[in-house]
Design an enzyme around this catalytic site. Structure first.
Site, PDB file in Angstrom:
ATOM      1  N   PHE A 184       2.104   7.908   2.889  1.00  9.49           N
ATOM      2  CA  PHE A 184       2.533   7.022   1.806  1.00  9.49           C
ATOM      3  C   PHE A 184       1.526   5.903   1.609  1.00  9.49           C
ATOM      4  CE2 PHE A 184       6.350   8.632   3.887  1.00  9.49           C
ATOM      5  CZ  PHE A 184       7.215   8.958   2.845  1.00  9.49           C
ATOM      6  N   ASP A 185       1.273   5.547   0.364  1.00  8.92           N
ATOM      7  CA  ASP A 185       0.662   4.262   0.045  1.00  8.92           C
ATOM      8  C   ASP A 185       1.726   3.186   0.260  1.00  8.92           C
ATOM      9  OD1 ASP A 185      -1.063   2.301  -0.963  1.00  8.92           O
ATOM     10  OD2 ASP A 185      -0.461   2.689  -3.027  1.00  8.92           O
ATOM     11  N   GLY A 186       1.308   1.928   0.247  1.00  5.39           N
ATOM     12  CA  GLY A 186       2.262   0.841   0.466  1.00  5.39           C
ATOM     13  C   GLY A 186       2.813   0.267  -0.822  1.00  5.39           C
ATOM     14  N   LYS A 339      -4.261  -2.757  -2.485  1.00  8.27           N
ATOM     15  CA  LYS A 339      -3.225  -1.742  -2.265  1.00  8.27           C
ATOM     16  C   LYS A 339      -3.387  -1.050  -0.936  1.00  8.27           C
ATOM     17  CE  LYS A 339      -0.818   0.291  -4.897  1.00  8.27           C
ATOM     18  NZ  LYS A 339      -0.922   1.088  -3.813  1.00  8.27           N
TER      19      LYS A 339
END
Length: 339
Positions: A184-186, A339
């Site tokens: 997952f990205d944050g 990001k």
């Protein structure tokens, strides 16, 4: 023959496994266009229309579709289910996979033949005859929806359903057959886009300042938080049986945030939510593709097409979450150090 407008199918169980109730399961809805390769059929539809498309599908219904970008992910879900059934034979806390398609019911025979050919355990179908599936997704209490249709993905997100758009990469990295790996990205994926908005409006220095000032204030949740939560719930079932080191689910945070200047707030938020991430990579703006190539996730979620494209170039199956302020900036050359 007149095609049925809607058809929800519960196939007769042909294996010994039973289906969990939606309130107990982790329901993953997958469109036929991402589970299988349907580019040729899509071309017939776009160039020759629906009647010729239906005729083509019926003529080829004994020819199984090839695996699509979501196929390894679905196979990994089934691997986790097999392990869970060994440990908890009576439990309904399992992944439940629903095949969602805008196709008419005529195409169902080819889809069923394909599922049997690939030995998938997918008993729930929803064939909507061109109508939106979102209402059905809500009825199934869907935890994650994967589709090739970006508009339907945005519609699902608007309705509070975790969703992402999948793409077919030119090459696909070989992934684990024994462990489900989800990355997952944050910001704007697990978390809200609050911090991303600061970065877009005021630049990197202001972003770092904002994160330092607010490191003890939790980030709000993003669209994929609930899916990570569902994965964590299943992981804990393995931990309870002493299998933490042999858990068939592994999760990753892969973010362009830097650890020292903006990582604390992200980690504190996850801890306050009671969520564990097995591995956290803070890349400080470095490209994500090489790290994802080492992780080899079955799926990686990000809100920025720049990162999706970078991952896909290296063979990672990446899914775009069209959520948050970055959607106004998404382009081939867009990136974000925050990001």
């Amino acid at each position: 023959m007149t095609p049925l407008r809607h058809l929800a199918v519960h196939l007769r169980p042909w294996k010994q496994n039973t289906h969990p109730k939606p309130e107990n399961a982790v329901t993953v809805a997958v469109s036929s266009r991402v589970l299988f390769r349907t580019e040729r059929e899509q071309k017939v539809f776009e160039q020759q229309g629906v009647e010729e498309y239906l005729r083509y599908q019926i003529e080829h219904e004994n020819e199984p579709f090839a695996p699509g970008p979501a196929f390894p992910f679905v196979k990994a879900l089934e691997t986790v289910n097999a392990r869970l059934r060994e440990l908890y034979p009576q439990s309904e806390e399992l992944f439940d996979i629903v095949l969602v398609t805008y196709n008419h019911a005529h195409v169902g025979i080819r889809l069923i033949n394909t599922i049997n050919h690939h030995n998938l355990f997918i008993e729930r179908f929803c064939m909507t005859g061109g109508s939106s599936p979102i209402g059905y997704l809500k009825a199934w209490q869907t935890n994650l929806y994967l589709s090739a249709d970006a508009n339907k993905v945005r519609e699902a997100l608007t309705e509070g359903i975790a969703a992402a758009t999948m793409f077919m990469p030119e090459k696909m990295t070989e992934v684990s057959e024994s462990q489900l790996r989800v990355a997952f990205d944050g910001d704007a994926v697990l978390f809200s886009d609050e911090s991303e908005r600061i970065f877009k409006a005021h630049g990197l220095d202001k972003f770092f300042e904002h994160e330092k000032e607010n490191e003890d204030r939790l980030l709000d949740h993003g669209p994929l938080k609930g899916f990570l939560e569902a994965l964590g719930k299943l992981q804990k079932k393995f931990y309870a049986k002493g299998q933490r080191l042999d858990c068939p689910i592994r999760t990753y945070l892969v973010t362009a945030r830097s650890a020292a200047s903006s990582g604390i707030r992200a980690l504190k938020t996850l801890r306050a939510w009671g969520l564990e991430i097995d591995e956290a990579l803070f890349l400080a703006g470095a490209p994500k593709g090489p790290m994802l190539e080492k992780i080899r996730p079955h799926i990686y979620f990000d809100d920025q097409m720049f990162h999706i494209e970078g991952a896909a170039e290296m063979g990672t199956i990446a899914a775009h979450v069209p959520y948050g302020i970055a959607q106004k900036h998404n382009s081939k050359h867009n990136t974000s150090a925050g990001k």
